[in-house]
Design a protein around this motif. Structure first.
Motif, PDB file in Angstrom:
ATOM      1  N   ARG A  66     -20.812 -15.332  -7.906  1.00 54.12           N
ATOM      2  CA  ARG A  66     -20.762 -16.603  -9.107  1.00 54.12           C
ATOM      3  C   ARG A  66     -19.417 -16.312  -9.656  1.00 54.12           C
ATOM      4  O   ARG A  66     -18.918 -15.090  -9.872  1.00 54.12           O
ATOM      5  CB  ARG A  66     -21.860 -16.158  -9.908  1.00 54.12           C
ATOM      6  CG  ARG A  66     -22.031 -14.814 -10.503  1.00 54.12           C
ATOM      7  CD  ARG A  66     -22.998 -14.643 -11.381  1.00 54.12           C
ATOM      8  NE  ARG A  66     -23.465 -13.380 -11.983  1.00 54.12           N
ATOM      9  CZ  ARG A  66     -22.588 -12.691 -12.947  1.00 54.12           C
ATOM     10  NH1 ARG A  66     -21.850 -13.687 -13.861  1.00 54.12           N
ATOM     11  NH2 ARG A  66     -22.833 -11.460 -13.416  1.00 54.12           N
ATOM     12  N   GLU A  67     -18.793 -17.613 -10.081  1.00 50.23           N
ATOM     13  CA  GLU A  67     -17.660 -17.383 -11.141  1.00 50.23           C
ATOM     14  C   GLU A  67     -18.230 -17.159 -12.668  1.00 50.23           C
ATOM     15  O   GLU A  67     -19.305 -17.610 -12.933  1.00 50.23           O
ATOM     16  CB  GLU A  67     -17.015 -18.652 -11.048  1.00 50.23           C
ATOM     17  CG  GLU A  67     -16.357 -18.937  -9.612  1.00 50.23           C
ATOM     18  CD  GLU A  67     -15.680 -20.076  -9.504  1.00 50.23           C
ATOM     19  OE1 GLU A  67     -14.608 -20.294 -10.424  1.00 50.23           O
ATOM     20  OE2 GLU A  67     -15.873 -20.885  -8.607  1.00 50.23           O
ATOM     21  N   GLY A 123     -14.042 -19.595 -15.075  1.00 47.53           N
ATOM     22  CA  GLY A 123     -13.487 -19.234 -13.815  1.00 47.53           C
ATOM     23  C   GLY A 123     -12.183 -18.152 -13.767  1.00 47.53           C
ATOM     24  O   GLY A 123     -11.361 -18.360 -12.674  1.00 47.53           O
ATOM     25  N   ALA A 140     -14.883 -13.668 -10.594  1.00 49.71           N
ATOM     26  CA  ALA A 140     -15.964 -13.768 -10.100  1.00 49.71           C
ATOM     27  C   ALA A 140     -16.649 -12.385  -9.651  1.00 49.71           C
ATOM     28  O   ALA A 140     -16.014 -11.691  -9.288  1.00 49.71           O
ATOM     29  CB  ALA A 140     -15.872 -14.571  -8.458  1.00 49.71           C
ATOM     30  N   ASN A 159     -14.008 -19.972  -5.674  1.00 45.29           N
ATOM     31  CA  ASN A 159     -15.315 -20.694  -5.155  1.00 45.29           C
ATOM     32  C   ASN A 159     -15.064 -20.608  -3.376  1.00 45.29           C
ATOM     33  O   ASN A 159     -16.269 -20.979  -3.042  1.00 45.29           O
ATOM     34  CB  ASN A 159     -15.190 -22.247  -5.576  1.00 45.29           C
ATOM     35  CG  ASN A 159     -13.893 -22.963  -5.265  1.00 45.29           C
ATOM     36  OD1 ASN A 159     -13.151 -22.456  -4.483  1.00 45.29           O
ATOM     37  ND2 ASN A 159     -13.887 -24.114  -5.422  1.00 45.29           N
ATOM     38  N   LYS A 160     -13.957 -19.979  -3.185  1.00 44.74           N
ATOM     39  CA  LYS A 160     -13.999 -20.139  -1.422  1.00 44.74           C
ATOM     40  C   LYS A 160     -14.607 -18.605  -0.943  1.00 44.74           C
ATOM     41  O   LYS A 160     -15.024 -18.539   0.097  1.00 44.74           O
ATOM     42  CB  LYS A 160     -12.748 -20.256  -0.744  1.00 44.74           C
ATOM     43  CG  LYS A 160     -11.983 -21.523  -1.199  1.00 44.74           C
ATOM     44  CD  LYS A 160     -12.756 -22.561  -0.382  1.00 44.74           C
ATOM     45  CE  LYS A 160     -11.743 -23.959  -0.461  1.00 44.74           C
ATOM     46  NZ  LYS A 160     -12.743 -25.067   0.101  1.00 44.74           N
ATOM     47  N   THR A 184     -16.891 -17.005  -2.972  1.00 39.06           N
ATOM     48  CA  THR A 184     -18.434 -16.591  -3.510  1.00 39.06           C
ATOM     49  C   THR A 184     -19.495 -17.166  -2.699  1.00 39.06           C
ATOM     50  O   THR A 184     -20.484 -17.187  -3.034  1.00 39.06           O
ATOM     51  CB  THR A 184     -18.416 -17.153  -4.853  1.00 39.06           C
ATOM     52  OG1 THR A 184     -18.109 -18.840  -5.016  1.00 39.06           O
ATOM     53  CG2 THR A 184     -17.518 -16.515  -5.987  1.00 39.06           C
TER      54      THR A 184
END
Length: 652
Positions: free
Chosen positions: A135-136, A140, A143, A173-174, A176
């Motif tokens: 999770r971030e 942002g 994470a 996000n790549k 997580t």
């Protein structure tokens, strides 16, 4: 002066604090002292004032209370030293020996250390595994990854900033997404007070990322059915439950070898391909190469019709008539030499016709690419092994061969049963543990079975606690108590006849079973579980079963009605172990094989054991997957083997 062993123990305590090498040397020295203590006591190496009560009438001395206390003290010191040694060894290097090229530390090394990783705080470590959840946070800015490498149930929390991710040319996000693999380097730091784990890793560098598409990754964060996971067997080890089961299975396998090795058994590899049916049930997978040659043989051996055979027979018959007439003509006119020459010619023609018929009849034995016997059955002389061969249902028979030469052996390997069943208790491929012991009767056999099961339960509690606690929380909240009960409670003994009476009393009291209860039945699972869960409320060993419901090799009791067989029944599962004293009488065993219509030629070696130096011997078999079912409380046996096989399914 204190005995030498006690002096060694005291020296150990001083040496442990001085460094690993001396601790290791002391550990070995104490082990040797502890192993020699009983021998030294018997040989007089220790001198004690013996009381009259500890001396036997023939002058042989029994071990004194002082020696017994000393041995117990040494055991405790040895246990503490083993803990200290493990800690010291861990401090030498935290890098996994076969991942040195990546400098990788296993998560278990950190989280399963004595202090939960606190002693490593401040160290720079590399960990690699798969993201359970990610999770971030901080709008942002960073994470949190729950990283698991399979070495332990728990995952290590890793904090990664967007700057660290950017250095590798990737975004937070790549990394997580569930299923993503990462290798990260960072500093191990303490977590805030009250946090579940004492430590977390703050990443300073990402060395590897194996991305996972969250949109298509089939193992979702939410709970997924076991049926669906079986369709994704290549990914299901990443789930909490299947991962825990895998470690439990590994622990029980290790405990199995450890138990039998410590008891002086030899591990024997029995064959997977066999020509004998140990159980006499006939539900076996056949092994053949004939199918692969069927097309080739069909082309090489075109089928010969019955009409063709009949035509050749008619030809032979007709030619026989011609020969008969030629002989008659030659006999009537012996002066005509041409008639004698004709007889010879017609005889040659007859022989040629007969040869054609024999060749055609042999060719007619080929049907659909398979050669047949005169009776129409497939001729297995043409097969790879020259006879019918099968996948084994048990290594018992071969195990007995070795036990009758090496005394105590065990097998642990895959077995197969072609039983067309879809129940939650059946697999087509499963693993069996089968010890065999010479000079061992049914009483000894039951003792070994009990000791083994209790040893496995204790080993699991001592070495796989985190996984067991997860199973207890999420799958079966009685599993932990069940393991503890079995590990610490002696098993009950009950004859089959008494068990039937107890079940009848239950029926009389209003209990309803789907299967009737009467002497001579093969106990159903519902009967077995009622005995162990309701009547005895603990494991029970039922023995002396009717001979009609047991296998041919079990020893016939003097009553002529029962055999010296036993089943270990445990809560949740029912029958866990089946065993017996083996029939050691050649005549009785031969009669049993014949009565059951079995091919006695397949058991010549087995009978020879009773002809050449027969001994009383016993053994048992345990379905390994059932042991795991018992330990985990899972309902379906397909969840406790990595790649289950059942009718219609052989995926992966």
């Amino acid at each position: 002066l204190q005995p030498a062993a006690m002096r060694t123990a005291l020296q150990l305590q001083r040496r442990v604090s001085s460094g690993v090498p001396s601790a290791i040397r002391s550990h070995i020295g104490l082990q040797r002292t502890l192993q020699r203590a009983p021998v030294l006591a018997r040989s007089g190496a220790y001198t004690y004032q013996m009381s009259a009560e500890t001396s036997s009438t023939n002058g042989a001395s029994a071990a004194s209370p002082e020696l017994a206390a000393e041995v117990e003290s040494l055991r405790k010191q040895l246990a503490q030293l083993e803990v200290t040694l493990k800690q010291k060894e861990a401090e030498l290097s935290v890098v996994y020996p076969y991942s040195k090229s990546y400098g990788r530390t296993m998560v278990a090394t950190i989280l399963e250390s004595a202090d939960g990783g606190k002693s490593m705080i401040g160290r720079t470590l590399r960990v690699g595994g798969w993201v359970k959840t990610g999770r971030e946070a901080g709008a942002g800015a960073f994470a949190f990854l729950e990283l698991n490498d399979g070495s332990t149930f728990d995952s290590l929390q890793v904090m990664v900033t967007k700057e660290v991710a950017a250095e590798l040319g990737t975004a937070l996000n790549k990394i997580t997404a569930t299923g993503t693999s990462v290798l990260v380097e960072g500093e191990l730091t303490a977590t805030p007070e009250g946090t579940k784990q004492a430590v977390e890793l703050k990443a300073v560098k990402i060395l590897h990322v194996g991305t996972s598409d969250a949109g298509t990754y089939p193992i979702a964060k939410k709970k997924t059915s076991f049926e669906f996971l079986r369709e994704k067997a290549h990914l299901r080890p990443r789930t909490n439950t299947i991962g825990a089961v895998a470690r439990i299975r590994n622990a029980l396998a290790f405990a199995t070898h450890k138990f039998f090795q410590e008891k002086g058994f030899l591990y024997v590899h029995t064959p997977i391909v066999t020509a004998s049916d140990c159980e006499g049930a006939g539900e076996m997978f056949q092994v053949t190469t004939l199918l692969s040659k069927m097309k080739e043989n069909a082309e090489a051996h075109p089928e010969v019709s019955a009409e063709q055979i009949q035509a050749l027979k008619d030809k032979v018959s007709a030619q026989g008539g011609v020969v008969k007439q030629a002989k008659a003509d030659a006999a009537a006119n012996k002066e005509d030499t041409s008639l004698a020459a004709r007889v010879k010619s017609e005889l040659e023609a007859l022989q040629k016709a007969k040869d054609e018929l024999l060749k055609a009849e042999d060719a007619a034995r080929w049907k659909g690419g398979f050669k047949r016997t005169p009776e129409g059955e497939i001729d297995y002389n043409e097969d790879f092994f020259g006879k019918k061969a099968f996948l084994t249902v048990s290594g018992q028979l071969q195990g007995e061969y070795y036990a009758c030469a090496l005394s105590n052996i065990y097998t642990f390997g895959p077995t197969f049963r072609a039983e067309y069943s879809f129940t939650a208790r059946h697999l087509a491929e499963f693993w069996m543990i089968e010890p065999e012991m010479a000079f061992c009767d049914l009483t000894d056999d039951m003792a070994c079975a009990e000791d083994y099961v209790r040893y496995c339960c204790k080993f699991l509690l001592d070495n796989c606690r985190t996984d067991v606690e997860f199973i207890n929380k999420m799958i079966d909240n009685t599993s932990l108590a069940r393991l503890e009960q079995v590990a610490n409670t002696p098993f009950k003994r009950c004859s089959y006849t008494d068990a039937i009476e107890l079940l009848k009393q239950a029926v009389a009291g209003g209990k309803k079973f789907e299967n009737p209860v009467e002497w001579g039945i093969d106990l159903a699972t519902e009967h077995e579980r009622f005995l162990t869960e309701e009547i005895f409320k603990q494991p029970v060993i039922v023995f002396n079963y009717p001979k009609e419901i047991k296998s041919f090799y079990m020893k016939l009791n003097p009553d002529g009605k029962t055999v010296a067989a036993m089943d270990v029944l445990v809560p949740k599962v029912g029958e866990l172990i089946g065993g017996s004293q083996r029939e050691d009488s050649y005549e009785v065993l031969e009669r049993r094989i014949t009565e059951l219509g079995m091919d006695i030629s397949s058991y010549e070696g087995y009978l020879d054991l009773r002809k050449y130096g027969s001994v009383p011997h016993s053994g048992f078999g345990l379905g390994f997957e059932r042991l795991i079912l018992f330990a985990t409380g899972l309902d379906n046996i397909r969840e406790v083997i990595p790649f289950p096989r059942w009718p219609g399914n052989a995926s992966y």
